[in-house]
Structure formats: structure tokens, C-alpha cells
Design a protein around this motif. Structure first.
Motif, PDB file in Angstrom:
ATOM      1  N   ILE A   1       1.080  -1.162  -0.095  1.00 14.25           N
ATOM      2  CA  ILE A   1       0.022  -0.001   0.131  1.00 14.25           C
ATOM      3  C   ILE A   1       0.761   1.282   0.013  1.00 14.25           C
ATOM      4  O   ILE A   1       1.856   1.288   0.673  1.00 14.25           O
ATOM      5  CB  ILE A   1      -0.971  -0.011   1.233  1.00 14.25           C
ATOM      6  CG1 ILE A   1      -1.883  -1.200   0.862  1.00 14.25           C
ATOM      7  CG2 ILE A   1      -1.639   1.342   1.179  1.00 14.25           C
ATOM      8  CD1 ILE A   1      -2.524  -1.306   2.199  1.00 14.25           C
ATOM      9  N   VAL A   2       0.595   2.002  -1.055  1.00 14.22           N
ATOM     10  CA  VAL A   2       1.404   3.235  -1.206  1.00 14.22           C
ATOM     11  C   VAL A   2       0.579   4.562  -1.038  1.00 14.22           C
ATOM     12  O   VAL A   2      -0.389   4.504  -1.366  1.00 14.22           O
ATOM     13  CB  VAL A   2       2.267   3.466  -2.377  1.00 14.22           C
ATOM     14  CG1 VAL A   2       3.061   2.258  -2.518  1.00 14.22           C
ATOM     15  CG2 VAL A   2       1.147   3.256  -3.540  1.00 14.22           C
ATOM     16  N   ASN A   3       1.251   5.595  -0.554  1.00 18.42           N
ATOM     17  CA  ASN A   3       0.573   6.932  -0.726  1.00 18.42           C
ATOM     18  C   ASN A   3       0.974   7.619  -1.771  1.00 18.42           C
ATOM     19  O   ASN A   3       2.218   7.837  -2.013  1.00 18.42           O
ATOM     20  CB  ASN A   3       0.891   7.651   0.646  1.00 18.42           C
ATOM     21  CG  ASN A   3       0.219   8.811   0.980  1.00 18.42           C
ATOM     22  OD1 ASN A   3      -0.568   9.599   0.261  1.00 18.42           O
ATOM     23  ND2 ASN A   3       0.377   9.406   2.158  1.00 18.42           N
ATOM     24  N   TYR A   4      -0.202   7.985  -2.628  1.00 14.43           N
ATOM     25  CA  TYR A   4       0.048   8.594  -3.865  1.00 14.43           C
ATOM     26  C   TYR A   4      -0.870   9.905  -3.730  1.00 14.43           C
ATOM     27  O   TYR A   4      -2.269   9.483  -3.845  1.00 14.43           O
ATOM     28  CB  TYR A   4      -0.094   7.904  -4.860  1.00 14.43           C
ATOM     29  CG  TYR A   4       0.136   8.642  -6.410  1.00 14.43           C
ATOM     30  CD1 TYR A   4       1.467   8.790  -7.029  1.00 14.43           C
ATOM     31  CD2 TYR A   4      -0.845   8.669  -7.039  1.00 14.43           C
ATOM     32  CE1 TYR A   4       1.508   9.316  -8.016  1.00 14.43           C
ATOM     33  CE2 TYR A   4      -0.900   9.319  -8.392  1.00 14.43           C
ATOM     34  CZ  TYR A   4       0.627   9.704  -8.830  1.00 14.43           C
ATOM     35  OH  TYR A   4       0.573  10.442 -10.095  1.00 14.43           O
TER      36      TYR A   4
ATOM     37  N   GLU B   1      -1.926  11.951  -1.857  1.00 12.46           N
ATOM     38  CA  GLU B   1      -2.572  11.884  -0.624  1.00 12.46           C
ATOM     39  C   GLU B   1      -3.841  10.813  -0.763  1.00 12.46           C
ATOM     40  O   GLU B   1      -4.853  10.805  -0.028  1.00 12.46           O
ATOM     41  CB  GLU B   1      -3.493  13.278  -0.452  1.00 12.46           C
ATOM     42  CG  GLU B   1      -2.192  14.438   0.025  1.00 12.46           C
ATOM     43  CD  GLU B   1      -3.151  15.726   0.221  1.00 12.46           C
ATOM     44  OE1 GLU B   1      -4.037  15.764   0.751  1.00 12.46           O
ATOM     45  OE2 GLU B   1      -2.363  16.813   0.286  1.00 12.46           O
ATOM     46  N   GLN B   2      -3.493   9.864  -1.418  1.00 11.30           N
ATOM     47  CA  GLN B   2      -4.571   8.603  -1.414  1.00 11.30           C
ATOM     48  C   GLN B   2      -3.784   7.365  -1.247  1.00 11.30           C
ATOM     49  O   GLN B   2      -2.597   7.319  -1.828  1.00 11.30           O
ATOM     50  CB  GLN B   2      -5.062   8.525  -2.833  1.00 11.30           C
ATOM     51  CG  GLN B   2      -6.071   9.787  -3.211  1.00 11.30           C
ATOM     52  CD  GLN B   2      -6.736   9.613  -4.575  1.00 11.30           C
ATOM     53  OE1 GLN B   2      -6.400   8.720  -5.381  1.00 11.30           O
ATOM     54  NE2 GLN B   2      -7.754  10.293  -4.813  1.00 11.30           N
ATOM     55  N   PHE B   3      -4.379   6.602  -0.419  1.00 15.15           N
ATOM     56  CA  PHE B   3      -3.514   5.213  -0.326  1.00 15.15           C
ATOM     57  C   PHE B   3      -3.957   4.192  -1.475  1.00 15.15           C
ATOM     58  O   PHE B   3      -5.524   4.191  -1.741  1.00 15.15           O
ATOM     59  CB  PHE B   3      -4.081   4.510   1.096  1.00 15.15           C
ATOM     60  CG  PHE B   3      -3.561   5.066   2.175  1.00 15.15           C
ATOM     61  CD1 PHE B   3      -2.098   4.980   2.479  1.00 15.15           C
ATOM     62  CD2 PHE B   3      -4.397   5.762   2.974  1.00 15.15           C
ATOM     63  CE1 PHE B   3      -1.560   5.918   3.455  1.00 15.15           C
ATOM     64  CE2 PHE B   3      -3.926   6.611   4.289  1.00 15.15           C
ATOM     65  CZ  PHE B   3      -2.264   6.565   4.552  1.00 15.15           C
ATOM     66  N   GLN B   4      -3.177   3.604  -2.039  1.00 11.27           N
ATOM     67  CA  GLN B   4      -3.312   2.723  -3.362  1.00 11.27           C
ATOM     68  C   GLN B   4      -2.446   1.411  -3.080  1.00 11.27           C
ATOM     69  O   GLN B   4      -1.630   1.481  -2.648  1.00 11.27           O
ATOM     70  CB  GLN B   4      -2.934   3.521  -4.457  1.00 11.27           C
ATOM     71  CG  GLN B   4      -3.735   4.738  -4.800  1.00 11.27           C
ATOM     72  CD  GLN B   4      -3.342   5.433  -6.159  1.00 11.27           C
ATOM     73  OE1 GLN B   4      -2.408   5.021  -6.695  1.00 11.27           O
ATOM     74  NE2 GLN B   4      -3.966   6.649  -6.271  1.00 11.27           N
ATOM     75  N   CYS B   5      -3.200   0.346  -3.844  1.00  6.81           N
ATOM     76  CA  CYS B   5      -2.712  -0.908  -3.858  1.00  6.81           C
ATOM     77  C   CYS B   5      -3.017  -1.523  -5.119  1.00  6.81           C
ATOM     78  O   CYS B   5      -4.425  -1.101  -5.522  1.00  6.81           O
ATOM     79  CB  CYS B   5      -2.658  -1.773  -2.554  1.00  6.81           C
ATOM     80  SG  CYS B   5      -4.493  -2.373  -2.227  1.00  6.81           S
ATOM     81  N   SER B   6      -2.782  -2.745  -5.354  1.00  8.31           N
ATOM     82  CA  SER B   6      -3.405  -3.629  -6.564  1.00  8.31           C
ATOM     83  C   SER B   6      -3.769  -5.036  -5.760  1.00  8.31           C
ATOM     84  O   SER B   6      -3.144  -5.128  -4.931  1.00  8.31           O
ATOM     85  CB  SER B   6      -2.483  -3.800  -7.648  1.00  8.31           C
ATOM     86  OG  SER B   6      -1.311  -4.522  -7.267  1.00  8.31           O
ATOM     87  N   VAL B   7      -4.950  -5.602  -6.358  1.00  8.83           N
ATOM     88  CA  VAL B   7      -5.647  -6.539  -5.722  1.00  8.83           C
ATOM     89  C   VAL B   7      -5.567  -7.671  -6.808  1.00  8.83           C
ATOM     90  O   VAL B   7      -6.635  -7.512  -7.475  1.00  8.83           O
ATOM     91  CB  VAL B   7      -6.796  -6.381  -4.958  1.00  8.83           C
ATOM     92  CG1 VAL B   7      -7.244  -7.737  -4.248  1.00  8.83           C
ATOM     93  CG2 VAL B   7      -6.479  -5.315  -3.903  1.00  8.83           C
ATOM     94  N   PRO B   8      -4.745  -8.426  -6.846  1.00  9.85           N
ATOM     95  CA  PRO B   8      -5.047  -9.435  -8.065  1.00  9.85           C
ATOM     96  C   PRO B   8      -6.105 -10.538  -7.586  1.00  9.85           C
ATOM     97  O   PRO B   8      -6.280 -10.787  -6.650  1.00  9.85           O
ATOM     98  CB  PRO B   8      -3.621 -10.360  -8.088  1.00  9.85           C
ATOM     99  CG  PRO B   8      -3.033 -10.238  -6.676  1.00  9.85           C
ATOM    100  CD  PRO B   8      -3.488  -9.024  -6.063  1.00  9.85           C
ATOM    101  N   PHE B   9      -6.786 -10.952  -8.935  1.00 12.55           N
ATOM    102  CA  PHE B   9      -7.837 -11.767  -8.717  1.00 12.55           C
ATOM    103  C   PHE B   9      -7.854 -12.671 -10.005  1.00 12.55           C
ATOM    104  O   PHE B   9      -7.479 -12.383 -10.914  1.00 12.55           O
ATOM    105  CB  PHE B   9      -9.051 -11.174  -8.367  1.00 12.55           C
ATOM    106  CG  PHE B   9      -9.730 -10.424  -9.412  1.00 12.55           C
ATOM    107  CD1 PHE B   9     -10.920 -10.905 -10.232  1.00 12.55           C
ATOM    108  CD2 PHE B   9      -9.357  -9.011  -9.782  1.00 12.55           C
ATOM    109  CE1 PHE B   9     -11.295 -10.261 -11.276  1.00 12.55           C
ATOM    110  CE2 PHE B   9     -10.044  -8.377 -10.797  1.00 12.55           C
ATOM    111  CZ  PHE B   9     -10.836  -8.837 -11.425  1.00 12.55           C
ATOM    112  N   THR B  10      -8.651 -13.962  -9.787  1.00  6.77           N
ATOM    113  CA  THR B  10      -8.852 -14.621 -10.947  1.00  6.77           C
ATOM    114  C   THR B  10     -10.420 -14.810 -10.988  1.00  6.77           C
ATOM    115  O   THR B  10     -11.006 -14.870  -9.929  1.00  6.77           O
ATOM    116  CB  THR B  10      -8.331 -15.989 -10.832  1.00  6.77           C
ATOM    117  OG1 THR B  10      -8.592 -16.784  -9.842  1.00  6.77           O
ATOM    118  CG2 THR B  10      -6.484 -16.015 -10.798  1.00  6.77           C
TER     119      THR B  10
END
Length: 63
Positions: free
Chosen positions: A36-39, A41-50
Motif C-alpha cells: 500500500i502506497v501513498n500517492y 494523498e490517497q492510499f493505493q494498492c493492487s489486488v490480483p484476482f482470478t
């Protein structure tokens, strides 16, 4: 997508669209989210899914 609700809406619409064409969502698996990164002023991440779907006698898996 900016919120959890946006993601839920996306998956709901995807499922409805698939079912309207005769396909059926059979399984969704979520992986471990990225860091999780702060970019801006927003927290962002990626969530992989199948996503697994069946249509007639075919099975499709999206990664």
C-alpha cells in the motif's frame, strides 16, 4: 477504482452482464494485495484476482 464500493459495483455489473449472455460466474479468488502506497494523498494498492466463468460447455479463466 477509488473505493471498495466501486470494485463491488464493477464485479456485480460484470456478473449481471455475463449472466445475461448465458454465462455463469463460477469462482472468484483474490490474491494478496500489493504494498500500500501513498500517492497524491490517497492510499493505493493492487489486488490480483482470478475470475472463472462457464459458458455452455466452455470454461474461461481470467487472470
Amino acid at each position: 477504482m477509488k473505493t471498495k464500493e466501486d470494485f463491488i459495483y464493477f464485479l456485480t455489473e460484470l456478473t449481471k452482464n455475463a449472466e445475461s449472455k448465458g454465462a455463469k460466474v463460477t469462482n472468484i479468488n483474490f490474491g494478496k494485495n500489493s504494498e500500500i502506497v501513498n500517492y497524491k494523498e490517497q492510499f493505493q494498492c493492487s489486488v490480483p484476482f482470478t475470475l472463472e466463468m462457464e459458458y455452455e460447455k466452455r470454461k474461461a479463466i481470467s487472470l
